[in-house]
Design a protein around this motif. Structure first.
Motif, PDB file in Angstrom:
ATOM      1  N   PRO A  63      -8.182  51.343 -48.084  1.00 30.82           N
ATOM      2  CA  PRO A  63      -8.982  51.038 -48.668  1.00 30.82           C
ATOM      3  C   PRO A  63      -9.192  48.892 -49.063  1.00 30.82           C
ATOM      4  O   PRO A  63     -10.581  48.436 -49.211  1.00 30.82           O
ATOM      5  CB  PRO A  63      -8.165  50.793 -50.372  1.00 30.82           C
ATOM      6  N   HIS A  64      -8.961  48.907 -47.687  1.00 28.21           N
ATOM      7  CA  HIS A  64      -9.056  47.360 -46.919  1.00 28.21           C
ATOM      8  C   HIS A  64      -9.433  47.514 -45.638  1.00 28.21           C
ATOM      9  O   HIS A  64      -9.714  46.227 -45.239  1.00 28.21           O
ATOM     10  CB  HIS A  64      -7.671  46.755 -47.190  1.00 28.21           C
ATOM     11  N   HIS A 124     -13.569  55.514 -47.581  1.00 26.05           N
ATOM     12  CA  HIS A 124     -13.076  54.169 -47.904  1.00 26.05           C
ATOM     13  C   HIS A 124     -14.193  53.260 -47.208  1.00 26.05           C
ATOM     14  O   HIS A 124     -14.743  51.884 -48.059  1.00 26.05           O
ATOM     15  CB  HIS A 124     -11.958  53.386 -48.494  1.00 26.05           C
ATOM     16  N   ALA A 125     -14.187  53.142 -46.172  1.00 26.11           N
ATOM     17  CA  ALA A 125     -15.471  52.200 -45.378  1.00 26.11           C
ATOM     18  C   ALA A 125     -16.697  51.804 -45.511  1.00 26.11           C
ATOM     19  O   ALA A 125     -17.524  51.316 -45.081  1.00 26.11           O
ATOM     20  CB  ALA A 125     -15.309  52.690 -43.507  1.00 26.11           C
ATOM     21  N   THR A 166     -20.287  62.056 -50.296  1.00 27.86           N
ATOM     22  CA  THR A 166     -20.802  60.014 -50.025  1.00 27.86           C
ATOM     23  C   THR A 166     -21.372  60.214 -48.563  1.00 27.86           C
ATOM     24  O   THR A 166     -22.270  59.216 -48.092  1.00 27.86           O
ATOM     25  CB  THR A 166     -19.364  59.263 -50.447  1.00 27.86           C
ATOM     26  N   VAL A 167     -19.596  60.121 -48.088  1.00 23.88           N
ATOM     27  CA  VAL A 167     -20.356  60.103 -46.366  1.00 23.88           C
ATOM     28  C   VAL A 167     -21.757  60.434 -45.735  1.00 23.88           C
ATOM     29  O   VAL A 167     -22.293  60.471 -45.132  1.00 23.88           O
ATOM     30  CB  VAL A 167     -19.142  60.596 -44.903  1.00 23.88           C
ATOM     31  N   MET A 168     -22.392  61.886 -46.261  1.00 19.43           N
ATOM     32  CA  MET A 168     -23.526  62.127 -45.742  1.00 19.43           C
ATOM     33  C   MET A 168     -24.397  62.119 -46.535  1.00 19.43           C
ATOM     34  O   MET A 168     -25.679  61.661 -45.757  1.00 19.43           O
ATOM     35  CB  MET A 168     -22.999  64.133 -46.105  1.00 19.43           C
ATOM     36  N   ALA A 249     -13.800  59.298 -55.888  1.00 18.34           N
ATOM     37  CA  ALA A 249     -13.929  58.335 -55.482  1.00 18.34           C
ATOM     38  C   ALA A 249     -14.685  57.492 -54.337  1.00 18.34           C
ATOM     39  O   ALA A 249     -14.288  56.543 -54.438  1.00 18.34           O
ATOM     40  CB  ALA A 249     -12.313  58.537 -54.753  1.00 18.34           C
ATOM     41  N   SER A 250     -15.685  57.816 -54.531  1.00 21.32           N
ATOM     42  CA  SER A 250     -16.707  56.808 -54.155  1.00 21.32           C
ATOM     43  C   SER A 250     -16.802  55.554 -53.546  1.00 21.32           C
ATOM     44  O   SER A 250     -17.113  54.720 -52.558  1.00 21.32           O
ATOM     45  CB  SER A 250     -18.301  57.596 -53.907  1.00 21.32           C
TER      46      SER A 250
END
Length: 333
Positions: A63-64, A124-125, A166-168, A249-250
């Protein structure tokens, strides 16, 4: 464990041999070390304990993740795609059956755990709050988008659209911005286009969850230029995964970050586990091809051995031969 662009940076990391790292944050070095440990473990040692702990650390810091070094970003994307491809291939050979959730007792399960953890870090990134600070990772994902989509579209792929949506979405938006610009011929020019498109990337990260039914397709044009990489008896581990792979969780709020915490229950005298474990890994795996250990002279439990010589009794006892040494270590590990 935050990786901030403005945080302290090492001018060089001489012990890292894969690449000459310059001006890199401690967080990015940590990520590279974890990626190296995971790949080495999957390819050679296949140690369940090591994998579980590496994945736990990854999920704790995920998350960081912010301000990744270019090389760390490319390695994260490359290792993630490579693990996904390997896991998909193993699922195909397994008749389409995936590994049971949480079961890392098999190689199939170990790859599933690694893929889940790596994808969680990537998700998360690139969430809306930090995607602009991780432009190097966005670039790496666009660079590897063909490989990424090949894995997702494979009939045997265990990765569903809601898990990687989300990544896509971010990849598709970044690629669209590059194509629309039309003048990005070098890595630096492409990076500049992505920086100017930060608001579009944030919108893609926020709005994906509502429209993840069909994956976007990679563009037919060639990939962008490659980036510049230089600019157990003793301990019981309880890993609690509080969040599943879900597209909701995006966008992770500050209070949600705690849900991705792994906790450890440690009994007294953890060295009873770690000392023989480290010896086993060192002598039987890491240095097996370079050093010849006389295991008959290795005493894992030196204090216990001395007590036995004085007439005391101990289950660990003195270790006088290779067989006893192996048994001694096996009892502890």
């Amino acid at each position: 464990a935050r990786r901030k662009e403005s945080g302290p940076k090492d001018e060089s990391v001489p012990w890292y041999r894969e690449s000459h790292l310059r001006s890199i944050s401690l967080g990015s070095v940590l990520l590279l070390a974890l990626l190296r440990s995971i790949t080495f473990n999957l390819n050679k040692t296949r140690d369940v304990f090591l994998l579980s702990n590496c994945c736990a650390v990854l999920l704790n810091v995920s998350p960081h993740v912010s301000g990744l070094h270019p090389y760390a970003a490319m390695r994260l994307a490359a290792v993630t795609v490579s693990c996904m491809r390997k896991y998909t291939s193993m699922v195909r050979r397994n008749g389409g059956q995936t590994a049971p959730e949480g079961d890392v007792s098999t190689v199939l399960g170990m790859y599933a755990e690694a893929c889940n953890s790596l994808l969680q870090v990537v998700k998360h990134a690139v969430r809306a709050r930090v995607v602009e600070s991780n432009i190097h990772l966005v670039y790496a994902l666009v660079y590897l988008q063909t490989d990424f989509y090949d894995v997702i579209s494979d009939p045997a792929s265990p990765f569903k659209t809601p898990e990687v949506g989300t990544v896509m979405s971010v990849i598709a938006q970044a690629d669209r911005a590059i194509q629309e610009d039309g003048n990005a011929r070098t890595a630096d020019q492409t990076m500049e286009v992505l920086r100017r498109s930060g608001h579009r990337l944030k919108a893609a990260a926020r709005g994906q969850a509502a429209s993840a039914s069909s994956p976007p397709k990679p563009s037919s044009s060639s990939r962008p230029p490659p980036p510049d990489s230089g600019s157990s008896d003793g301990i019981r581990t309880r890993l609690e995964r509080a969040n599943s792979f879900d597209s909701s969780a995006s966008e992770l709020s500050a209070t949600d970050a705690g849900e991705f915490t792994f906790t450890y229950e440690e009994e007294a005298d953890p060295e009873i586990f770690f000392v023989p474990y480290v010896w086993e890994v060192t002598s039987c795996v890491l240095t097996a091809g370079t050093l010849e250990w006389d295991k008959g002279r290795v005493r894992v439990y030196a204090a216990a051995a001395e007590e036995e010589e004085d007439g005391g009794s101990s289950e660990a006892g003195g270790v006088e031969g290779p067989a006893n040494y192996a048994q001694d270590v096996a009892d502890a590990v």
